[in-house]
Scaffold this motif. Structure first.
Motif, PDB file in Angstrom:
ATOM      1  N   THR A 321      21.157 -42.006  -5.635  1.00  0.00           N
ATOM      2  CA  THR A 321      19.708 -42.200  -5.620  1.00  0.00           C
ATOM      3  C   THR A 321      19.397 -43.332  -6.586  1.00  0.00           C
ATOM      4  OG1 THR A 321      19.232 -39.894  -5.077  1.00  0.00           O
ATOM      5  CG2 THR A 321      17.493 -41.130  -6.195  1.00  0.00           C
ATOM      6  N   ALA A 322      18.474 -44.228  -6.198  1.00  0.00           N
ATOM      7  CA  ALA A 322      18.267 -45.414  -7.030  1.00  0.00           C
ATOM      8  C   ALA A 322      16.828 -45.890  -6.999  1.00  0.00           C
ATOM      9  CB  ALA A 322      19.186 -46.550  -6.584  1.00  0.00           C
ATOM     10  N   VAL A 323      16.408 -46.454  -8.126  1.00  0.00           N
ATOM     11  CA  VAL A 323      15.134 -47.170  -8.222  1.00  0.00           C
ATOM     12  C   VAL A 323      15.375 -48.581  -7.695  1.00  0.00           C
ATOM     13  CG1 VAL A 323      13.316 -48.003  -9.752  1.00  0.00           C
ATOM     14  CG2 VAL A 323      14.455 -45.817 -10.237  1.00  0.00           C
ATOM     15  N   ALA A 324      14.615 -48.989  -6.700  1.00  0.00           N
ATOM     16  CA  ALA A 324      14.836 -50.270  -6.034  1.00  0.00           C
ATOM     17  C   ALA A 324      13.687 -51.230  -6.310  1.00  0.00           C
ATOM     18  CB  ALA A 324      14.981 -50.054  -4.532  1.00  0.00           C
ATOM     19  N   PRO A 325      13.899 -52.233  -7.161  1.00  0.00           N
ATOM     20  CA  PRO A 325      12.862 -53.250  -7.378  1.00  0.00           C
ATOM     21  C   PRO A 325      12.600 -54.034  -6.083  1.00  0.00           C
ATOM     22  CG  PRO A 325      14.534 -53.329  -9.108  1.00  0.00           C
ATOM     23  CD  PRO A 325      15.072 -52.452  -8.021  1.00  0.00           C
ATOM     24  N   PRO A 326      11.374 -54.504  -5.886  1.00  0.00           N
ATOM     25  CA  PRO A 326      11.044 -55.283  -4.681  1.00  0.00           C
ATOM     26  C   PRO A 326      11.482 -56.733  -4.852  1.00  0.00           C
ATOM     27  CG  PRO A 326       9.083 -55.030  -6.011  1.00  0.00           C
ATOM     28  CD  PRO A 326      10.190 -54.274  -6.736  1.00  0.00           C
ATOM     29  N   LYS A 327      12.765 -56.975  -4.875  1.00  0.00           N
ATOM     30  CA  LYS A 327      13.325 -58.267  -5.295  1.00  0.00           C
ATOM     31  C   LYS A 327      12.829 -59.433  -4.441  1.00  0.00           C
ATOM     32  CE  LYS A 327      17.402 -56.296  -4.869  1.00  0.00           C
ATOM     33  NZ  LYS A 327      17.227 -54.848  -4.917  1.00  0.00           N
ATOM     34  N   ARG A 328      12.956 -59.312  -3.137  1.00  0.00           N
ATOM     35  CA  ARG A 328      12.547 -60.416  -2.270  1.00  0.00           C
ATOM     36  C   ARG A 328      11.045 -60.686  -2.403  1.00  0.00           C
ATOM     37  NH1 ARG A 328      14.988 -62.247   3.114  1.00  0.00           N
ATOM     38  NH2 ARG A 328      16.637 -60.817   2.504  1.00  0.00           N
ATOM     39  N   SER A 329      10.272 -59.613  -2.541  1.00  0.00           N
ATOM     40  CA  SER A 329       8.819 -59.781  -2.682  1.00  0.00           C
ATOM     41  C   SER A 329       8.453 -60.460  -3.988  1.00  0.00           C
ATOM     42  CB  SER A 329       8.124 -58.422  -2.582  1.00  0.00           C
ATOM     43  OG  SER A 329       8.249 -57.884  -1.281  1.00  0.00           O
ATOM     44  N   VAL A 330       9.206 -60.192  -5.062  1.00  0.00           N
ATOM     45  CA  VAL A 330       8.947 -60.882  -6.327  1.00  0.00           C
ATOM     46  C   VAL A 330       9.078 -62.389  -6.135  1.00  0.00           C
ATOM     47  CG1 VAL A 330       9.862 -61.309  -8.648  1.00  0.00           C
ATOM     48  CG2 VAL A 330       9.554 -58.970  -7.851  1.00  0.00           C
ATOM     49  N   GLY A 331      10.163 -62.830  -5.486  1.00  0.00           N
ATOM     50  CA  GLY A 331      10.338 -64.254  -5.237  1.00  0.00           C
ATOM     51  C   GLY A 331       9.256 -64.823  -4.342  1.00  0.00           C
ATOM     52  N   GLU A 332       8.880 -64.075  -3.313  1.00  0.00           N
ATOM     53  CA  GLU A 332       7.857 -64.538  -2.381  1.00  0.00           C
ATOM     54  C   GLU A 332       6.497 -64.695  -3.066  1.00  0.00           C
ATOM     55  OE1 GLU A 332       5.591 -62.968   1.688  1.00  0.00           O
ATOM     56  OE2 GLU A 332       7.215 -61.797   0.801  1.00  0.00           O
ATOM     57  N   TRP A 333       6.084 -63.685  -3.825  1.00  0.00           N
ATOM     58  CA  TRP A 333       4.790 -63.743  -4.496  1.00  0.00           C
ATOM     59  C   TRP A 333       4.765 -64.869  -5.528  1.00  0.00           C
ATOM     60  CZ3 TRP A 333       0.396 -60.171  -4.831  1.00  0.00           C
ATOM     61  CH2 TRP A 333       0.359 -59.268  -3.772  1.00  0.00           C
ATOM     62  N   ALA A 334       5.857 -65.035  -6.260  1.00  0.00           N
ATOM     63  CA  ALA A 334       5.903 -66.089  -7.272  1.00  0.00           C
ATOM     64  C   ALA A 334       5.789 -67.465  -6.628  1.00  0.00           C
ATOM     65  CB  ALA A 334       7.196 -65.979  -8.073  1.00  0.00           C
ATOM     66  N   ALA A 335       6.508 -67.673  -5.525  1.00  0.00           N
ATOM     67  CA  ALA A 335       6.459 -68.965  -4.844  1.00  0.00           C
ATOM     68  C   ALA A 335       5.070 -69.247  -4.287  1.00  0.00           C
ATOM     69  CB  ALA A 335       7.503 -68.996  -3.725  1.00  0.00           C
ATOM     70  N   LYS A 336       4.454 -68.261  -3.676  1.00  0.00           N
ATOM     71  CA  LYS A 336       3.118 -68.468  -3.119  1.00  0.00           C
ATOM     72  C   LYS A 336       2.098 -68.761  -4.220  1.00  0.00           C
ATOM     73  CE  LYS A 336       3.656 -65.824   1.144  1.00  0.00           C
ATOM     74  NZ  LYS A 336       3.217 -64.625   1.923  1.00  0.00           N
ATOM     75  N   LEU A 337       2.245 -68.097  -5.358  1.00  0.00           N
ATOM     76  CA  LEU A 337       1.335 -68.355  -6.473  1.00  0.00           C
ATOM     77  C   LEU A 337       1.506 -69.786  -6.972  1.00  0.00           C
ATOM     78  CD1 LEU A 337      -0.746 -67.450  -8.530  1.00  0.00           C
ATOM     79  CD2 LEU A 337       1.082 -66.315  -9.819  1.00  0.00           C
ATOM     80  N   LEU A 338       2.741 -70.254  -7.087  1.00  0.00           N
ATOM     81  CA  LEU A 338       2.974 -71.621  -7.544  1.00  0.00           C
ATOM     82  C   LEU A 338       2.450 -72.636  -6.532  1.00  0.00           C
ATOM     83  CD1 LEU A 338       4.117 -73.563  -9.598  1.00  0.00           C
ATOM     84  CD2 LEU A 338       6.357 -73.316  -8.522  1.00  0.00           C
TER      85      LEU A 338
END
Length: 376
Positions: A321-338
């Motif tokens: 069982t694992a805590v899964a960070p939203p890794k791909r979404s972090v990159g996507e949101w950061a790029a769109k913000l920039l």
């Protein structure tokens, strides 16, 4: 043969006159000079009124750039998202990460896809977890034509100390921090940032243990940029849920120090009655499980376990069982913000307020935490 500055200026004028508009990065490549050198040439020519400089492009006076033409063709009823997408055509984004392994593989992938979807290009720099290399990589990316930066600095504690943030502030280009933050009062706290809410993820794990009936739990965390936030979420949830933290104080260990972690967990189970543990990260948890079993501690029968990060947790012999960070979404949101920041700069519009965005991880349930309810 290297062109004299006057010859270079004439060549710039000839190319821009012929084509109407050109990206600065494309023009630099065609002339065989650095983007920094070409920017100086364009600024000099623009000061003389011989060309017009737009965001990342140079335009013949009285002409219309491809970006302007697209913007003009977008109907007024279209939303600003369409306008931002048009303005991102051909833009070059620089991204600096400490490694392309672990969580950053998916973060980079998400950023690259978001930039490409708007017609831009992502160029990557890797610091190798060496904090002084961040500035070197940034200089290289900007000299190559990058107009903004996505940065996960190699701050060992996840926040800057001793002026580590200064190089970011000196670059003078739109910058978004990725999976990093600066504390209030630090100048870098004014930068945009996108990161996983790791404290929330730890609290969700603790809540799941509590729902299964565990009252005495602990955590084994690896030193690094995320340990403090995971520990804060763990401790807050333990207090909120009234769990017995005194019998299972968390352990924060050095990278690769598996033996002390095994000793700690064996003692926690046998001497302090601990029945559940959160382990950061999941590769470490995979290493620990067979070592615990060799010492007579079975997972999940004697010790329920939740891993943090979910890179390979599902592949363990006992699926974790694992805590899964939203890794791909972090990159996507950061790029769109920039990209949004670059569009605002290019249009001359008042920039919108800076943003600190935290995305919530999810808990993926597998075998290692068990399902039986324990006695209180």
């Amino acid at each position: 043969m290297r062109l004299h500055v006057d010859q270079r200026h004439e060549r710039v004028l000839a190319l821009v006159r012929e084509r109407g508009s050109l990206r600065v990065a494309e023009l630099a490549a065609e002339l065989g000079v650095s983007a920094v050198t070409l920017r100086r040439d364009v600024e000099a020519l623009a000061g003389q009124g011989r060309v017009r400089r737009l965001h990342g492009a140079v335009v013949w006076p009285g002409g219309e750039s491809a970006v302007e033409a697209r913007a003009r063709q977008v109907p007024a009823v279209e939303n600003d998202r369409s306008a931002r997408a048009a303005s991102a055509e051909g833009v070059v984004i620089g991204m600096i990460v400490p490694t392309t392994a672990s969580i950053f593989a998916d973060i980079v992938r998400g950023a690259r896809e978001a930039v490409a979807a708007q017609g831009g290009r992502l160029v990557l720099g890797v610091s190798g977890h060496v904090d002084t290399e961040d500035a070197v990589q940034a200089g290289h990316l900007l000299a190559g034509g990058a107009e903004g930066l996505l940065v996960a600095p190699s701050w060992s504690a996840g926040v800057p100390v001793g002026g580590q943030e200064q190089w970011l502030l000196d670059r003078g280009v739109p910058t978004v921090l990725v999976e990093r933050a600066a504390p209030p009062g630090n100048p870098a706290a004014a930068l945009d940032r996108v990161r996983t809410d790791r404290a929330h993820g730890a609290a969700v794990a603790v809540g799941h243990f509590a729902a299964l009936g565990h009252r005495r739990i602990t955590a084994v965390l690896q030193e690094g940029p995320h340990a403090d936030r995971i520990l804060a979420g763990y401790e807050s949830a333990v207090r909120s849920l009234g769990l017995d933290d005194a019998r299972g104080a968390p352990s924060v260990r050095e990278h690769g120090d598996y033996e002390s972690s095994v000793d700690y967990l064996v003692d926690a189970v046998r001497e302090r009655g601990v029945t559940a543990a959160l382990v950061h990260g999941d590769e470490d948890a995979i290493v620990l499980v067979p070592r615990l079993q060799a010492r007579g501690i079975r997972v999940p029968d004697d010790l329920a376990l939740i891993a943090y990060d979910d890179e390979v947790a599902g592949l363990a012999d006992v699926p974790l069982t694992a805590v899964a960070p939203p890794k791909r979404s972090v990159g996507e949101w950061a790029a769109k913000l920039l990209l949004r920041r670059l569009a605002e700069r290019g249009s001359g519009h008042e920039p919108s307020p800076r943003q600190h965005i935290e995305l919530l991880p999810e808990l993926r349930i597998r075998s290692s935490c068990g399902a039986k309810t324990l006695a209180h």
